[in-house]
Design an enzyme around this catalytic site. Structure first.
Site, PDB file in Angstrom:
ATOM      1  N   LYS A   8       0.852  -1.182   0.000  1.00  0.00           N
ATOM      2  CA  LYS A   8       0.000   0.000   0.000  1.00  0.00           C
ATOM      3  C   LYS A   8       0.890   1.236   0.000  1.00  0.00           C
ATOM      4  CE  LYS A   8      -1.690   2.874   2.795  1.00  0.00           C
ATOM      5  NZ  LYS A   8      -1.864   4.144   2.026  1.00  0.00           N
ATOM      6  N   GLU A  48       9.496   0.948  11.283  1.00  0.00           N
ATOM      7  CA  GLU A  48      10.522   1.984  11.212  1.00  0.00           C
ATOM      8  C   GLU A  48       9.804   3.297  11.392  1.00  0.00           C
ATOM      9  OE1 GLU A  48      12.445   4.936  10.287  1.00  0.00           O
ATOM     10  OE2 GLU A  48      12.662   4.259   8.214  1.00  0.00           O
ATOM     11  N   GLU A  87       9.223  15.515  16.749  1.00  0.00           N
ATOM     12  CA  GLU A  87       9.747  15.337  15.399  1.00  0.00           C
ATOM     13  C   GLU A  87       9.005  16.296  14.473  1.00  0.00           C
ATOM     14  OE1 GLU A  87      10.829  11.697  12.373  1.00  0.00           O
ATOM     15  OE2 GLU A  87       8.892  11.634  13.391  1.00  0.00           O
ATOM     16  N   CYS A 101      13.220  10.380   8.692  1.00  0.00           N
ATOM     17  CA  CYS A 101      13.226   9.973  10.103  1.00  0.00           C
ATOM     18  C   CYS A 101      14.597  10.133  10.729  1.00  0.00           C
ATOM     19  CB  CYS A 101      12.768   8.520  10.233  1.00  0.00           C
ATOM     20  SG  CYS A 101      11.099   8.209   9.635  1.00  0.00           S
TER      21      CYS A 101
END
Length: 502
Positions: free
Chosen positions: A199, A273, A403, A307
């Site tokens: 996806k 992750e 973040e 990330c």
């Protein structure tokens, strides 16, 4: 002031093949065929540099997920892939890598239009890296072995282990670096003998649509790779599906936590992750002039949408002002614009929602006492934020803790070389994905690296990644390791066979 570059008609800058591809009615890829969504639903794809629609793809429903999972299950249980001779899997994965090279220009144009990064970075970094991942993992396809075990059981025994594919895998991809992230997940899963349902992120599905054509040309058997495009409900349907044996996910920590809760229904395997808030340490004995562009690009690469971005910059007080001035000048010298413009150094944020979030966090940082030395809102068409440097950031500030996923550096002053104090500062976060240490004092670097709780630590570098290097994080940065030998572990299960002799 950061320079701004625009091109009047991005689609006029791409190849005729890409323009033709964008004009197609893109469908789902299930069981080796291109098929419409069951309900015929469609969704638009937007260029984040202009905010304009550039393509249209099928909008899958949970029933389409059922079809894709059934095709993958049939291919796996029927042995079409798991029982394919390992050498044949080696050849096929290598062939996929070659086809990625063949279509690299078109793939790069699609990812540049879809996600926004500069074309050169996409083609020479992300697309080339994806091809290398398939070539690297092709080499593992015929090297998945077990062990013979010495045991202390009474009598005469022969005991050995095997590693077998985990089964049908649901791969949920992020919108940053879309094609490379797909390669990270698909290459080891296919090498292990798994079948997959992919996806793509709803914002960046286009290169996955071209990958369906690559699968056809490479000769991937029907049902081994299936691709369904849609929003979060499709990812949720994959996670909930009882015929999915494993979920691989890259994305936010909050979504990762939700996946873990949902996957508990049938205890499917999960690898994650997730986010990061990576520290970067600069010491006075480092090559200051040489590191300035590198610590800046530790965040500015991909417009900060990575990330591993080195978003917490710790600078020793002896060189603090020098580094701040250098990073500020570098930031102001970058050219902002459409990724297809050859003059562009940095592209847009992915969406209006993310653009608003980044600007909101910048406002909060300044309100809480940080000084904006460079950057801020670009004030131009599309979702652009200038490369931004905040100085004098403190641990209680929101920009220190959250973040941001945008081109924002939070700089802080260090006044110590004490390893324990430095490690406490580095580990003062819920994340643990990456870090970098810039110094010529290698004993200090290695001692500090040993105490930082992060999955990857670079010494005098940042964001340098190779297919052989295991990738993943500590704490809320995720579960498991992608890339390298470690990736084969998350796509296989161990079986022990114990045979009594005589």
């Amino acid at each position: 002031m950061t320079k701004v570059f625009t091109i009047s008609d991005p689609l006029a800058s791409v190849s005729a093949e890409t323009r033709a591809f964008l004009g197609q009615k893109h469908k789902l890829f299930i069981g080796g065929d291109s098929v419409d969504a069951v309900d015929g639903a469609r969704r638009d794809v937007v260029d984040p540099a202009t905010g304009k629609v550039i393509a249209n793809v099928a909008d899958a429903s949970p029933e389409d997920v059922n079809r894709a999972v059934a095709a993958a299950r049939k291919a796996f249980d029927g042995g079409v892939w798991a029982e394919t001779k390992p050498l044949e899997r080696v050849k096929l994965l290598w062939r996929i890598g070659e086809l990625i090279d063949k279509y690299s220009e078109q793939l790069a144009e699609l990812d540049t239009l879809d996600e926004g990064s500069p074309y050169g970075v996409v083609k020479n970094g992300y697309i080339a890296g994806a091809a290398e991942h398939f070539r690297y993992f092709s080499g593992w396809a015929n090297k998945i072995t077990g062990d013979t075990l010495p045991v202390s059981l009474p009598g005469d025994w022969h005991v050995y282990t095997t590693r077998e594919p985990v089964g049908v895998v649901g791969q949920i991809l992020p919108w940053n670096v879309p094609f490379l992230m797909m390669a990270w997940k698909l290459a080891p899963a296919l090498a292990a003998g798994c079948t997959v349902v992919v996806k793509p992120a709803e914002d960046t599905p286009l290169s996955a649509m071209l990958f369906a054509e690559i699968c056809r040309e490479a000769g991937v058997p029907e049902g081994v790779v299936n691709i369904v495009t849609g929003d979060g409900k499709i990812g949720a349907a994959l996670v909930d599906h009882r015929d999915i044996d494993k979920i691989g996910f890259t994305g936010s920590t909050a979504t990762g936590q939700a996946i873990v809760r949902a996957a508990s229904g049938n205890l499917k395997r999960v690898s994650l992750e997730l986010g990061g808030k990576s520290p970067v340490f600069v010491f006075p004995d480092a090559d200051i002039d040489g590191l300035i562009p590198q610590v800046a690009e530790a965040v500015y690469l991909n417009s900060g949408q990575a990330c591993s971005a080195g978003s917490r910059l710790y600078i020793h007080e002896d060189v603090y002002d020098r580094v701040i001035e250098g990073v500020a000048a570098y930031s102001e010298g970058l050219k902002l614009g459409h990724g297809l413009d050859p003059a562009t150094n940095m592209g847009p944020i992915i969406s209006q929602k993310q653009y608003e979030r980044v600007n909101g966090l910048l406002e909060a940082g300044v309100k809480q006492g940080a000084s904006m030395v460079a950057g801020g809102d670009a004030g131009m068409e599309g979702y652009f934020v200038r490369p931004t440097l905040l100085r004098d950031v403190t641990p209680e500030m929101t920009v220190y803790k959250e973040e941001i996923f945008g081109p924002v550096i939070s700089a802080m002053k260090l006044n110590t070389r004490n390893i324990d104090e430095l490690a406490r500062e580095a580990n003062n976060t819920e994340y643990g994905l990456a870090a970098s240490i810039w110094t010529k004092d290698l004993p200090l670097a290695h001692k500090l690296a040993a105490k930082i709780r992060a999955g990857t630590i670079w010494l005098n570098a940042h964001n340098m990644i190779d297919p052989s290097m295991g990738w993943g994080g500590f704490k809320q940065s995720g579960w498991g390791r992608e890339m390298g030998r470690s990736a084969m572990d998350i796509y296989t299960e161990q079986k022990t066979v114990a045979m009594k002799l005589g």
